[in-house]
Design a protein around this motif. Structure first.
Motif, PDB file in Angstrom:
ATOM      1  N   VAL A   8       1.724   0.896  -7.245  1.00 48.94           N
ATOM      2  CA  VAL A   8       0.138   1.201  -7.406  1.00 48.94           C
ATOM      3  C   VAL A   8      -0.031   2.640  -6.920  1.00 48.94           C
ATOM      4  CG1 VAL A   8      -2.027   0.448  -6.352  1.00 48.94           C
ATOM      5  CG2 VAL A   8      -0.357  -1.177  -6.745  1.00 48.94           C
ATOM      6  N   ALA A   9      -0.689   3.303  -7.629  1.00 51.06           N
ATOM      7  CA  ALA A   9      -1.140   4.763  -7.088  1.00 51.06           C
ATOM      8  C   ALA A   9      -2.420   5.049  -8.172  1.00 51.06           C
ATOM      9  CB  ALA A   9       0.036   5.623  -7.663  1.00 51.06           C
ATOM     10  N   GLY A  10      -3.081   6.370  -7.353  1.00 47.62           N
ATOM     11  CA  GLY A  10      -4.319   6.567  -7.973  1.00 47.62           C
ATOM     12  C   GLY A  10      -4.755   8.056  -7.241  1.00 47.62           C
ATOM     13  N   TYR A  11      -6.072   8.147  -7.319  1.00 42.48           N
ATOM     14  CA  TYR A  11      -6.649   9.413  -6.780  1.00 42.48           C
ATOM     15  C   TYR A  11      -7.995   9.288  -5.915  1.00 42.48           C
ATOM     16  CZ  TYR A  11      -3.813  11.420 -10.829  1.00 42.48           C
ATOM     17  OH  TYR A  11      -2.831  11.585 -11.510  1.00 42.48           O
ATOM     18  N   GLY A  12      -8.118   9.241  -4.704  1.00 47.90           N
ATOM     19  CA  GLY A  12      -9.138   8.967  -3.853  1.00 47.90           C
ATOM     20  C   GLY A  12      -9.586   7.484  -3.999  1.00 47.90           C
ATOM     21  N   ALA A  13     -10.488   7.046  -4.392  1.00 45.82           N
ATOM     22  CA  ALA A  13     -11.017   5.690  -4.479  1.00 45.82           C
ATOM     23  C   ALA A  13     -10.705   5.072  -5.593  1.00 45.82           C
ATOM     24  CB  ALA A  13     -12.653   5.503  -4.551  1.00 45.82           C
ATOM     25  N   ALA A  14     -10.258   5.805  -6.832  1.00 48.99           N
ATOM     26  CA  ALA A  14      -9.755   5.276  -7.994  1.00 48.99           C
ATOM     27  C   ALA A  14      -8.370   4.989  -8.165  1.00 48.99           C
ATOM     28  CB  ALA A  14      -9.865   6.404  -9.012  1.00 48.99           C
ATOM     29  N   LYS A  15      -8.239   3.985  -8.385  1.00 51.48           N
ATOM     30  CA  LYS A  15      -6.726   2.979  -8.609  1.00 51.48           C
ATOM     31  C   LYS A  15      -6.401   3.329 -10.136  1.00 51.48           C
ATOM     32  CE  LYS A  15      -4.846  -1.118  -7.706  1.00 51.48           C
ATOM     33  NZ  LYS A  15      -5.341  -2.558  -7.413  1.00 51.48           N
ATOM     34  N   VAL A  16      -5.429   4.030 -10.554  1.00 51.30           N
ATOM     35  CA  VAL A  16      -5.123   4.454 -11.613  1.00 51.30           C
ATOM     36  C   VAL A  16      -4.040   3.379 -12.358  1.00 51.30           C
ATOM     37  CG1 VAL A  16      -4.346   6.086 -13.466  1.00 51.30           C
ATOM     38  CG2 VAL A  16      -5.874   6.660 -11.762  1.00 51.30           C
ATOM     39  N   LEU A  17      -2.937   3.416 -11.361  1.00 52.18           N
ATOM     40  CA  LEU A  17      -1.588   2.430 -11.991  1.00 52.18           C
ATOM     41  C   LEU A  17      -1.781   1.087 -10.982  1.00 52.18           C
ATOM     42  CD1 LEU A  17       1.099   5.064 -11.823  1.00 52.18           C
ATOM     43  CD2 LEU A  17      -0.158   4.464 -13.642  1.00 52.18           C
ATOM     44  N   GLY A  39      -2.901   6.730 -17.765  1.00 57.89           N
ATOM     45  CA  GLY A  39      -2.156   6.676 -16.427  1.00 57.89           C
ATOM     46  C   GLY A  39      -0.686   7.248 -16.752  1.00 57.89           C
ATOM     47  N   LYS A  40      -0.488   7.704 -17.973  1.00 56.62           N
ATOM     48  CA  LYS A  40       0.923   7.978 -18.266  1.00 56.62           C
ATOM     49  C   LYS A  40       1.418   9.357 -17.510  1.00 56.62           C
ATOM     50  CE  LYS A  40       0.059   8.819 -22.578  1.00 56.62           C
ATOM     51  NZ  LYS A  40      -1.476   8.618 -22.390  1.00 56.62           N
ATOM     52  N   SER A  41       0.497  10.293 -17.204  1.00 55.13           N
ATOM     53  CA  SER A  41       0.856  11.484 -16.470  1.00 55.13           C
ATOM     54  C   SER A  41       0.638  11.175 -14.851  1.00 55.13           C
ATOM     55  CB  SER A  41      -0.041  12.681 -16.866  1.00 55.13           C
ATOM     56  OG  SER A  41       0.017  13.098 -18.019  1.00 55.13           O
ATOM     57  N   THR A  42      -0.149  10.195 -14.544  1.00 54.04           N
ATOM     58  CA  THR A  42      -0.163   9.687 -13.216  1.00 54.04           C
ATOM     59  C   THR A  42       1.360   9.111 -13.087  1.00 54.04           C
ATOM     60  OG1 THR A  42      -2.523   9.187 -13.628  1.00 54.04           O
ATOM     61  CG2 THR A  42      -1.595   8.412 -11.640  1.00 54.04           C
ATOM     62  N   LEU A  43       1.683   8.273 -13.844  1.00 57.59           N
ATOM     63  CA  LEU A  43       2.959   7.610 -13.374  1.00 57.59           C
ATOM     64  C   LEU A  43       3.874   8.686 -13.229  1.00 57.59           C
ATOM     65  CD1 LEU A  43       4.838   5.138 -13.127  1.00 57.59           C
ATOM     66  CD2 LEU A  43       4.749   4.913 -15.808  1.00 57.59           C
ATOM     67  N   ARG A  54       0.829   3.893  -3.282  1.00 54.34           N
ATOM     68  CA  ARG A  54      -0.005   3.028  -2.476  1.00 54.34           C
ATOM     69  C   ARG A  54       0.894   1.910  -1.997  1.00 54.34           C
ATOM     70  NH1 ARG A  54      -6.164   4.048  -4.578  1.00 54.34           N
ATOM     71  NH2 ARG A  54      -5.928   6.302  -4.428  1.00 54.34           N
ATOM     72  N   SER A  55       1.484   1.398  -2.990  1.00 49.70           N
ATOM     73  CA  SER A  55       2.569   0.194  -2.720  1.00 49.70           C
ATOM     74  C   SER A  55       3.429   0.167  -3.940  1.00 49.70           C
ATOM     75  CB  SER A  55       1.698  -1.255  -2.666  1.00 49.70           C
ATOM     76  OG  SER A  55       1.112  -1.447  -3.756  1.00 49.70           O
ATOM     77  N   GLY A  56       4.392  -0.651  -3.723  1.00 54.68           N
ATOM     78  CA  GLY A  56       5.281  -0.797  -4.610  1.00 54.68           C
ATOM     79  C   GLY A  56       6.685   0.337  -4.306  1.00 54.68           C
ATOM     80  N   GLY A 211      -3.662   1.495 -17.179  1.00 54.20           N
ATOM     81  CA  GLY A 211      -2.569   1.621 -15.848  1.00 54.20           C
ATOM     82  C   GLY A 211      -1.742   0.300 -15.745  1.00 54.20           C
ATOM     83  N   SER A 212      -1.626  -0.582 -16.668  1.00 49.78           N
ATOM     84  CA  SER A 212      -0.825  -1.782 -16.662  1.00 49.78           C
ATOM     85  C   SER A 212       0.260  -1.833 -17.953  1.00 49.78           C
ATOM     86  CB  SER A 212      -1.404  -2.834 -16.710  1.00 49.78           C
ATOM     87  OG  SER A 212      -2.341  -3.214 -15.557  1.00 49.78           O
ATOM     88  N   ILE A 213       1.355  -2.289 -17.886  1.00 47.96           N
ATOM     89  CA  ILE A 213       2.297  -2.107 -18.747  1.00 47.96           C
ATOM     90  C   ILE A 213       1.769  -3.361 -19.666  1.00 47.96           C
ATOM     91  CG2 ILE A 213       4.780  -2.552 -19.584  1.00 47.96           C
ATOM     92  CD1 ILE A 213       4.561  -0.028 -18.301  1.00 47.96           C
ATOM     93  N   ALA A 214       1.120  -3.170 -20.866  1.00 49.65           N
ATOM     94  CA  ALA A 214       0.809  -4.195 -21.984  1.00 49.65           C
ATOM     95  C   ALA A 214       1.984  -4.873 -22.830  1.00 49.65           C
ATOM     96  CB  ALA A 214      -0.170  -3.693 -22.654  1.00 49.65           C
ATOM     97  N   LEU A 215       2.909  -4.044 -23.091  1.00 46.88           N
ATOM     98  CA  LEU A 215       4.097  -4.579 -24.033  1.00 46.88           C
ATOM     99  C   LEU A 215       5.311  -3.772 -23.640  1.00 46.88           C
ATOM    100  CD1 LEU A 215       4.423  -6.039 -26.698  1.00 46.88           C
ATOM    101  CD2 LEU A 215       4.046  -3.941 -27.755  1.00 46.88           C
ATOM    102  N   GLU A 216       6.450  -4.338 -23.666  1.00 42.12           N
ATOM    103  CA  GLU A 216       7.790  -3.555 -23.574  1.00 42.12           C
ATOM    104  C   GLU A 216       8.448  -4.326 -24.702  1.00 42.12           C
ATOM    105  OE1 GLU A 216       9.210  -3.721 -19.543  1.00 42.12           O
ATOM    106  OE2 GLU A 216      11.054  -2.889 -20.297  1.00 42.12           O
ATOM    107  N   SER A 217       9.227  -3.290 -25.551  1.00 40.34           N
ATOM    108  CA  SER A 217      10.153  -4.081 -26.457  1.00 40.34           C
ATOM    109  C   SER A 217      10.931  -2.671 -26.899  1.00 40.34           C
ATOM    110  CB  SER A 217       9.130  -4.123 -27.792  1.00 40.34           C
ATOM    111  OG  SER A 217       9.928  -4.721 -28.737  1.00 40.34           O
ATOM    112  N   SER A 218      12.163  -3.305 -27.693  1.00 45.43           N
ATOM    113  CA  SER A 218      12.926  -2.398 -28.261  1.00 45.43           C
ATOM    114  C   SER A 218      12.345  -1.723 -29.336  1.00 45.43           C
ATOM    115  CB  SER A 218      14.143  -3.103 -28.551  1.00 45.43           C
ATOM    116  OG  SER A 218      14.132  -3.678 -29.803  1.00 45.43           O
ATOM    117  N   SER A 219      12.855  -0.282 -29.682  1.00 43.08           N
ATOM    118  CA  SER A 219      12.247   0.371 -30.654  1.00 43.08           C
ATOM    119  C   SER A 219      12.491  -0.391 -32.006  1.00 43.08           C
ATOM    120  CB  SER A 219      12.711   1.671 -30.619  1.00 43.08           C
ATOM    121  OG  SER A 219      12.619   2.537 -29.415  1.00 43.08           O
ATOM    122  N   ASP A 220      13.806  -0.860 -32.209  1.00 42.69           N
ATOM    123  CA  ASP A 220      14.149  -1.549 -33.621  1.00 42.69           C
ATOM    124  C   ASP A 220      12.980  -2.750 -33.747  1.00 42.69           C
ATOM    125  OD1 ASP A 220      16.193   0.269 -33.914  1.00 42.69           O
ATOM    126  OD2 ASP A 220      17.731  -1.067 -32.884  1.00 42.69           O
TER     127      ASP A 220
END
Ligand SMILES: Nc1ncnc2c1ncn2[C@@H]1O[C@H](COP(=O)(O)OP(=O)(O)OP(=O)(O)O)[C@@H](O)[C@H]1O
Ligand SMILES: [Mg+2]
Length: 240
Positions: A8-17, A39-43, A54-56, A211-220
């Motif tokens: 979990v990470a973000g900027y000030g009050a804003a939670k991005v990841l 949130g790619k660059s934030t990650l 912030r956590s994790g 800010g959330s992983i919606a899908l994870e899969s092999s490229s093939d």
């Protein structure tokens, strides 16, 4: 090799990841794709210790590096090619590369070898060694940004949209260099919005939406789907 757990990470009050988890094995190339503002660059910034988790947890090669400084994380073998290249315009190519070697200052063993390595990968940088960074073409600046990140001799390279705004011929040239890095065993995390480039380089893709992983899969798997573009848009819409 790189483990991100419930980050979990973000900027000030804003939670991005929001509890982002991903894992990359040694020598693997993974792609992180997702729309603008996901949130790619934030990650990337959080993994490098530029912004606080912030956590994790962030674990590199079995060592928990959460809360460590960027310098310490680089010492563990991570290096970032930042979004937008961020090269130092008033400095020469050589001096830009020198700045990538904070662990290996000039004159110390290792610096000349790393310089030769980077010049071998991108001969154009050697030809332009004394040219000012700001006067390089976009493609050359991107080569310099990658070269600078390689100066610290990383084992894991994070690349944040390295092909953005470049002509097809230069994209091909830089892709060829990335392929060489893969063959040499470097572990890669590539942020890329163009699915074809991402799936070409990486063997696995993670889709980050709001800010959330919606899908994870092999490229093939993803390449085989005819509804890939639709899938991508429907994920983005669902999250909106
Ligand atoms: N330094 C900052 N201060 C405050 N908010 C920020 C900062 N950097 C990014 N953000 C916000 O965090 C969110 C995620 O931004 P981020 O740059 O991580 O997205 P991204 O997925 O890399 O997007 P893009 O594809 O446009 O590069 C956005 O809402 C952005 O406005
Ligand atoms: Mg970004």
């Amino acid at each position: 090799m790189l483990l991100v757990e419930n980050l979990v990470a973000g900027y000030g009050a804003a939670k991005v990841l929001h509890e982002v988890s991903l894992e990359i094995a040694r020598g693997e190339a993974a792609a992180l794709i997702g729309p603008n503002g996901a949130g790619k660059s934030t990650l990337m910034a959080a993994i490098m210790g530029v912004i606080e988790a912030r956590s994790g947890r962030i674990v590199v090669d079995g060592t928990n590096v959460t809360g460590h400084t960027t310098h310490s994380i680089m010492t563990r073998g991570l290096s970032l090619v930042p979004e937008g290249r961020r090269i130092f315009a008033p400095f020469t190519v050589r001096d830009n590369l020198r700045m990538g070697s904070i662990r290996l200052s000039a004159g110390r063993p290792g610096f000349d070898e790393r310089l030769d390595y980077v010049y071998g990968l991108f001969p154009r940088l050697k030809q332009r060694e004394s040219q000012l960074g700001g006067t390089l073409s976009g493609g050359e600046q991107q080569m310099l940004a990658i070269g600078r990140a390689l100066m610290s001799n990383p084992r894991i390279l994070l690349l944040d949209e390295p092909f953005l705004g470049l002509a097809p011929k230069v994209i091909e040239e830089i892709q060829a260099a990335v392929r060489i890095l893969q063959e040499q065993g470097l572990t890669l995390l590539l942020v890329e919005q163009k699915l074809d480039i991402a799936l070409n380089i990486a063997s696995r893709a993670c889709v980050l939406i709001k800010g959330s992983i919606a899908l994870e899969s092999s490229s093939d798997n993803l390449k085989a789907r005819s509804d890939l573009d639709d899938l991508y848009f429907s994920l983005a819409e669902k999250a909106a």
